[in-house]
Scaffold this active site. Sequence first.
Site, PDB file in Angstrom:
ATOM      1  N   HIS A 122     -51.679 119.106 -17.289  1.00  0.00           N
ATOM      2  CA  HIS A 122     -52.915 119.234 -16.507  1.00  0.00           C
ATOM      3  C   HIS A 122     -52.626 119.030 -15.019  1.00  0.00           C
ATOM      4  CE1 HIS A 122     -56.991 119.000 -15.241  1.00  0.00           C
ATOM      5  NE2 HIS A 122     -57.199 117.715 -15.419  1.00  0.00           N
TER       6      HIS A 122
ATOM      7  N   CYS B  23     -60.788 117.880 -11.107  1.00  0.00           N
ATOM      8  CA  CYS B  23     -60.046 118.668 -12.097  1.00  0.00           C
ATOM      9  C   CYS B  23     -60.618 120.075 -12.258  1.00  0.00           C
ATOM     10  CB  CYS B  23     -60.059 117.967 -13.442  1.00  0.00           C
ATOM     11  SG  CYS B  23     -59.794 116.205 -13.325  1.00  0.00           S
TER      12      CYS B  23
END
Lengths: 380, 134
Positions: free
Chosen positions: A329, A81
């Site tokens: 996200h 991420c």
Amino acid sequence: MRTGVIGIGHGKFGRREVTVQELAFEPFREALDDCGLHQKDLDALIVGSSPEYHRQRSLSGVVAEYLGMNPKPTFLVEAACASSSAALATADAYIRAGIYDTVAVLGVQKMLELSTPEILALMGRVGDVQWESGFGTTFPGYYAMFAHRHMYEYGTTREQMAAVAVKNHHYGAKNPNAMFQKEITAEKALASRMVASPLTLYDCCANADGAACMIVTNEETAKKADTPIWMAGLGSATAPMSVLRREKLSEIPSAIDAARNAYKMAGIEPKDVDVADVHDCFTIAEILAYEDLGFCEKGGGGKMIEEGETHIGGRIPVNVDGGLKSKGHPVGATGVSMAVEAVKQLRGEAGERQVDGAEVALMHNVGGIGQYCFVNILRR
Amino acid sequence: MGKLGKVDFVPFSKVDGIEERLKEGKISATRCKKCKNIYLPPRMDCPECLDEEMEWVDCEGKGTLVTYTTIHAAPAGFEDDAPYTICLVDVEGGGRLVGWLDGKEEDLKIGMGVSVGIRDLPEERMIYFVTPEE
């Protein structure tokens, strides 16, 4: 020798019916327009992305071709991420070393082309697949275990976690690039369905498609820009991926180390930060970030959100772009998305979400469940 | 890993002795012969002294609850099990393991004493089970 940001672009996050390279095109063009450059002025394209979500292999090559970047060099940087924060740090190093003068850093992720069974299978391989995944651990499950531990050690409440979601949706409602442009109430958040106790649906960010891009360059070129924004501090660190090998579960140790490095390089302290984007993949993660970044004392994170200290007008406004929670996200795009928002704040171009007089902005981008963390500091 | 866990993701590892020990009901760690560090989860390469001489040591199956969660949104292979409660346990003697709770989430208190056992699952698989102590 300083590295400066001269161009930014940010696409719409959410469910996008386009290919990954089409997704990349939008913020790339916007970033070039923003600084008046052309592909020929760039020395390289560095892509941050997490490849396991894509059907297309060899991603950066395909993207470079579509963006008209051939024959300039390109490669992929991966840190889950935090992939595009790692890409940004890589570009900074190339520029400081004098190897490249001007680089396009692109964060891009197409997550919603996978089928539900494929997503469920990926979800089952988030943790250490040798010792943890066989017990059915999940991404929310790990942060849920951090949440229970934090509640136990410091008395943090579900209401405090819900307050993070309410705040981030409040600001995300004003961000046209956010996936969810709507306000929510604490009651609604608390009553939403349980995902992994104590985290409910509204404690979790959503998978999304998205891309963001920035043009970074050497000091000489950056000085010619109207409002160059400077890369003042870069910190990164790691921690065990396995929760079986991590000493404390009420903090992200890599974030503490990365922050220390970034503050040292920038020559500042936490109190000098005017605005921050932190990695709120789950609401508890934002509370941990306040503490890990030194915005408050250990255990004070719940109180910090409760007292409005991270709202605009508070001591350190956090995630006033909506955060991961409201923006969505798209894993590989998130780091550059944070940096683009930081540049907008420092240029005074954040509109309704502007923090007046912001001079120093911090980005905190966690990879996975903390096996990587990048903390970058930008200043005017 | 061998037969541990409901779904197997890892076909090969240097830690290949664990399957037999699980069948004997043993919760086992490895210990570096050189620096005496204990590893649970077990591993066959010592990161401290970079040595590869390891020996097995058995644990009592007693420990302390570190944290827990009940998974409602399950990943592939666990759809029929949800909701299930995952516990992290610091095991007496060193190391930590993840196990499924035998009991109710409401009865859990972080820091409480727990015992850990091994149970059979279908298809000859095995899993650690965690039971709160009175």
